[in-house]
Scaffold this motif. Structure first.
Motif, PDB file in Angstrom:
ATOM      1  N   GLU A 134       0.792  -1.198   0.036  1.00 31.41           N
ATOM      2  CA  GLU A 134       0.003  -0.049  -0.124  1.00 31.41           C
ATOM      3  C   GLU A 134       0.836   1.026  -0.146  1.00 31.41           C
ATOM      4  O   GLU A 134       0.587   2.361  -0.871  1.00 31.41           O
ATOM      5  N   THR A 135       1.839   1.204   0.682  1.00 33.14           N
ATOM      6  CA  THR A 135       2.776   2.503   0.911  1.00 33.14           C
ATOM      7  C   THR A 135       3.483   2.695  -0.523  1.00 33.14           C
ATOM      8  O   THR A 135       3.583   3.788  -0.931  1.00 33.14           O
ATOM      9  N   LEU A 136       3.812   1.540  -0.970  1.00 32.99           N
ATOM     10  CA  LEU A 136       4.486   1.449  -2.662  1.00 32.99           C
ATOM     11  C   LEU A 136       3.493   2.269  -3.718  1.00 32.99           C
ATOM     12  O   LEU A 136       3.745   2.905  -4.357  1.00 32.99           O
ATOM     13  N   ALA A 137       2.413   1.517  -3.694  1.00 23.06           N
ATOM     14  CA  ALA A 137       1.238   2.113  -4.288  1.00 23.06           C
ATOM     15  C   ALA A 137       0.999   3.801  -4.266  1.00 23.06           C
ATOM     16  O   ALA A 137       0.815   4.529  -5.006  1.00 23.06           O
ATOM     17  N   LEU A 138       0.939   4.194  -2.881  1.00 21.80           N
ATOM     18  CA  LEU A 138       0.846   5.322  -2.780  1.00 21.80           C
ATOM     19  C   LEU A 138       2.110   6.418  -3.418  1.00 21.80           C
ATOM     20  O   LEU A 138       1.915   7.391  -3.762  1.00 21.80           O
ATOM     21  N   ARG A 139       3.149   5.950  -3.046  1.00 15.90           N
ATOM     22  CA  ARG A 139       4.399   6.636  -3.604  1.00 15.90           C
ATOM     23  C   ARG A 139       4.547   6.714  -5.017  1.00 15.90           C
ATOM     24  O   ARG A 139       4.963   7.554  -5.635  1.00 15.90           O
ATOM     25  N   THR A 140       4.070   5.625  -5.722  1.00 18.26           N
ATOM     26  CA  THR A 140       4.121   5.666  -7.128  1.00 18.26           C
ATOM     27  C   THR A 140       3.042   6.194  -7.685  1.00 18.26           C
ATOM     28  O   THR A 140       2.837   5.983  -9.050  1.00 18.26           O
ATOM     29  N   ARG A 141       1.877   6.714  -7.070  1.00 16.11           N
ATOM     30  CA  ARG A 141       0.526   7.031  -7.438  1.00 16.11           C
ATOM     31  C   ARG A 141      -0.033   6.062  -8.212  1.00 16.11           C
ATOM     32  O   ARG A 141      -0.838   6.494  -9.054  1.00 16.11           O
ATOM     33  N   ASP A 142       0.005   4.546  -7.920  1.00 14.82           N
ATOM     34  CA  ASP A 142      -0.844   3.757  -8.598  1.00 14.82           C
ATOM     35  C   ASP A 142      -1.961   3.607  -7.800  1.00 14.82           C
ATOM     36  O   ASP A 142      -2.158   2.687  -6.858  1.00 14.82           O
ATOM     37  N   TRP A 143      -3.116   4.614  -7.906  1.00 13.84           N
ATOM     38  CA  TRP A 143      -4.251   4.551  -7.120  1.00 13.84           C
ATOM     39  C   TRP A 143      -4.940   3.412  -7.044  1.00 13.84           C
ATOM     40  O   TRP A 143      -5.752   3.292  -6.144  1.00 13.84           O
ATOM     41  N   ARG A 144      -5.073   2.676  -8.259  1.00 12.39           N
ATOM     42  CA  ARG A 144      -5.924   1.372  -8.328  1.00 12.39           C
ATOM     43  C   ARG A 144      -5.317   0.417  -7.389  1.00 12.39           C
ATOM     44  O   ARG A 144      -6.205  -0.165  -6.749  1.00 12.39           O
ATOM     45  N   GLU A 145      -3.896   0.227  -7.457  1.00 14.63           N
ATOM     46  CA  GLU A 145      -3.401  -0.742  -6.541  1.00 14.63           C
ATOM     47  C   GLU A 145      -3.874  -0.265  -4.919  1.00 14.63           C
ATOM     48  O   GLU A 145      -3.766  -1.120  -4.148  1.00 14.63           O
ATOM     49  N   ALA A 146      -3.220   0.850  -5.084  1.00 14.02           N
ATOM     50  CA  ALA A 146      -3.568   1.625  -3.351  1.00 14.02           C
ATOM     51  C   ALA A 146      -5.091   1.261  -2.833  1.00 14.02           C
ATOM     52  O   ALA A 146      -5.338   0.842  -1.820  1.00 14.02           O
ATOM     53  N   LEU A 147      -5.991   1.317  -3.989  1.00 13.65           N
ATOM     54  CA  LEU A 147      -7.601   1.311  -3.676  1.00 13.65           C
ATOM     55  C   LEU A 147      -7.723  -0.191  -3.132  1.00 13.65           C
ATOM     56  O   LEU A 147      -8.454  -0.404  -2.406  1.00 13.65           O
ATOM     57  N   SER A 148      -7.098  -1.084  -3.966  1.00 13.49           N
ATOM     58  CA  SER A 148      -7.336  -2.360  -3.629  1.00 13.49           C
ATOM     59  C   SER A 148      -6.858  -2.971  -2.306  1.00 13.49           C
ATOM     60  O   SER A 148      -7.324  -3.970  -1.809  1.00 13.49           O
ATOM     61  N   LEU A 149      -5.925  -2.337  -1.796  1.00 10.72           N
ATOM     62  CA  LEU A 149      -5.223  -2.669  -0.516  1.00 10.72           C
ATOM     63  C   LEU A 149      -5.585  -1.863   0.576  1.00 10.72           C
ATOM     64  O   LEU A 149      -5.490  -2.152   1.884  1.00 10.72           O
ATOM     65  N   ALA A 150      -6.373  -0.751   0.440  1.00  9.70           N
ATOM     66  CA  ALA A 150      -7.138   0.066   1.387  1.00  9.70           C
ATOM     67  C   ALA A 150      -7.913  -0.445   2.415  1.00  9.70           C
ATOM     68  O   ALA A 150      -8.661  -1.546   1.683  1.00  9.70           O
ATOM     69  N   ALA A 151      -8.163  -0.276   3.583  1.00  8.32           N
ATOM     70  CA  ALA A 151      -9.249  -0.711   4.385  1.00  8.32           C
ATOM     71  C   ALA A 151     -10.565  -0.090   4.144  1.00  8.32           C
ATOM     72  O   ALA A 151     -10.515   1.002   3.626  1.00  8.32           O
ATOM     73  N   PRO A 152     -11.454  -0.709   4.250  1.00  7.39           N
ATOM     74  CA  PRO A 152     -12.906  -0.410   3.799  1.00  7.39           C
ATOM     75  C   PRO A 152     -13.119   0.796   4.754  1.00  7.39           C
ATOM     76  O   PRO A 152     -12.671   1.158   5.905  1.00  7.39           O
TER      77      PRO A 152
END
Length: 420
Positions: free
Chosen positions: A193-211
């Motif tokens: 999740e941290t990597l997705a946020l750093r790389t601005r991969d929002w779809r990946e970050a969304l799939s890993l974020a808590a509801p």
């Protein structure tokens, strides 16, 4: 007791057998070529027993000699294991104490005694990292990653190194490999999740974020990156459903519905968002096609009917009524807003406009306008999009602050009232 009796019975039986053989008599004749040997039966049996015993001892001795090298090797291996275990303990203590040179020496001794086990390799890598030898540590982590039983440990170490040197593509690749090696690891999910946020991969970050409401911003950011309109509208719907009070999500979803030929659903979306948390941009889009001032008043009533006492609702109705010439209605809304103590600078400026419309350019009107202008000078500024990390103001919402690159820190806030 039973064992003693059994032994006595067996001993008595043996003695009886010997006595019986002694009384039996007889002889055993052995011929070898021309030689003859005549031996009594008891003596022959005794010699046979002695011969059997000697053969048994010889076989036992041969087996012991054959096993001797293995026992020597096993003894040496046990000694090396003990030395390796002791060195392993000393290496752990050295790492905890922050003495990398001692740790490296003890790890070498542990590897000599125990071999390249996952434990010794992991300690070797940590010792190299503590000593600042990242290249040497990477080699050990790669050796760990090559072992099926310790692949996750090696990938984890390589991932930490990639994050430390900010090599984000490599870090993402390693994170995916680590996920395949150890599915469901909580630490790995957080790192991904941290990597997705750093790389601005929002779809990946969304799939890993808590509801929860935090998904709204990620879903909207993912929709902005999505080239497929059908997928984009699904992400915008997800953002709106995750947090109806998040105005940017409601605006994006309503605009997409309007473009798809569903203006009624677009208006309903904006009304739901206003009921959850009023925002000036919601009113702007809702009234976009209403040009007649009186029709705009009716549209404002439809928009705010579920949240009429909110300051934004009172301000919006006051302005719309003033634009339509309904000065009495405008006065009622704006005075109520000021009396509530929640008015900001916009409400006082609207009252200035109202005084000009009602009283014109007369001394009484100018005095009233001056009074409201003085109040506006010390009133709280209007809300704005502001980064909670660096304090920078922004014209619109964004998933990351352009000024400080912080993610998820831009929010709709009301600045504090200025001191009188």
């Amino acid at each position: 007791m039973r064992s003693a009796l059994l032994y006595l019975v067996l001993l008595a039986g043996g003695l009886a057998g010997i006595l019986w053989l002694a009384r039996l008599g007889g002889a055993v004749e052995i011929r070898v070529a021309d030689a003859e040997i005549l031996v009594s039966l008891p003596v022959a049996l005794l010699l046979l027993a002695v011969l059997f015993l000697v053969l048994h001892l010889i076989l036992v001795l041969i087996g012991a000699l054959r096993r001797l090298p293995g026992r020597i090797r096993a003894s040496r291996a046990a000694k090396h294991r003990n030395e390796g275990d002791a060195a392993l303990t000393r290496a752990l203590i050295a790492l905890a104490a922050g003495t990398p040179d001692v740790a490296r020496i003890e790890v070498k001794r542990a590897r000599k005694g125990l071999g390249d086990t996952p434990q010794t390799l992991l300690l070797a890598a940590e010792a190299e990292r503590l000593a600042g030898r990242e290249d040497a540590a990477a080699e050990v982590f790669q050796a760990l990653a090559a072992r099926p039983d310790a692949r996750f440990l090696g990938l984890r170490g390589l991932l930490r190194q990639a994050i430390q040197r900010e090599d984000w593509p490599t870090a993402q690749r390693l994170a995916r490999e680590a996920e395949a090696a150890q599915p469901g690891a909580a630490w790995l999910r957080q790192e991904r999740e941290t990597l997705a946020l750093r790389t601005r991969d929002w779809r990946e970050a969304l799939s890993l974020a808590a509801p929860g409401p935090t998904q709204a911003g990620l879903a909207l950011a993912a929709a902005q990156q999505e080239p497929d309109p059908s997928r984009a509208i699904e992400l915008e719907r997800q953002a709106f459903q995750a947090d109806p009070a998040f105005a940017p999500a409601a605006l994006a979803f309503a605009a997409r519905l309007r473009a798809a030929g569903s203006p009624r659903r677009a208006r309903s979306t904006l009304e739901q968002a206003w009921a959850a948390r009023p925002h000036p941009d919601l009113a702007r889009d809702y009234l976009l096609e209403e040009e007649d001032p009186l029709h705009r008043v009716k549209a404002v009533e439809a928009l705010i009917h579920n949240n009429t006492k909110h300051p934004e609702s009172q301000l919006l109705m006051g302005r719309a009524a003033l634009a339509a010439g309904l000065t009495g209605r405008a006065r009622t809304e704006l005075d109520a807003l000021v009396a509530s103590g929640r008015a900001d600078r916009r409400a006082y400026l609207a009252l200035c406009d109202l005084e000009e419309v009602e009283k014109g350019d007369l001394p009484e009107g100018r005095a009233a306008q001056a009074r409201w202008l003085r109040a506006a000078a010390t009133a709280a500024p209007e809300p704005r999009w502001r980064c909670s990390s660096c304090g920078t103001d922004h014209a619109d919402w964004a998933p990351a602050c352009p000024a400080c690159n912080s993610v998820g820190t831009i929010g709709w806030t009301s600045p504090q009232q200025l001191p009188v």
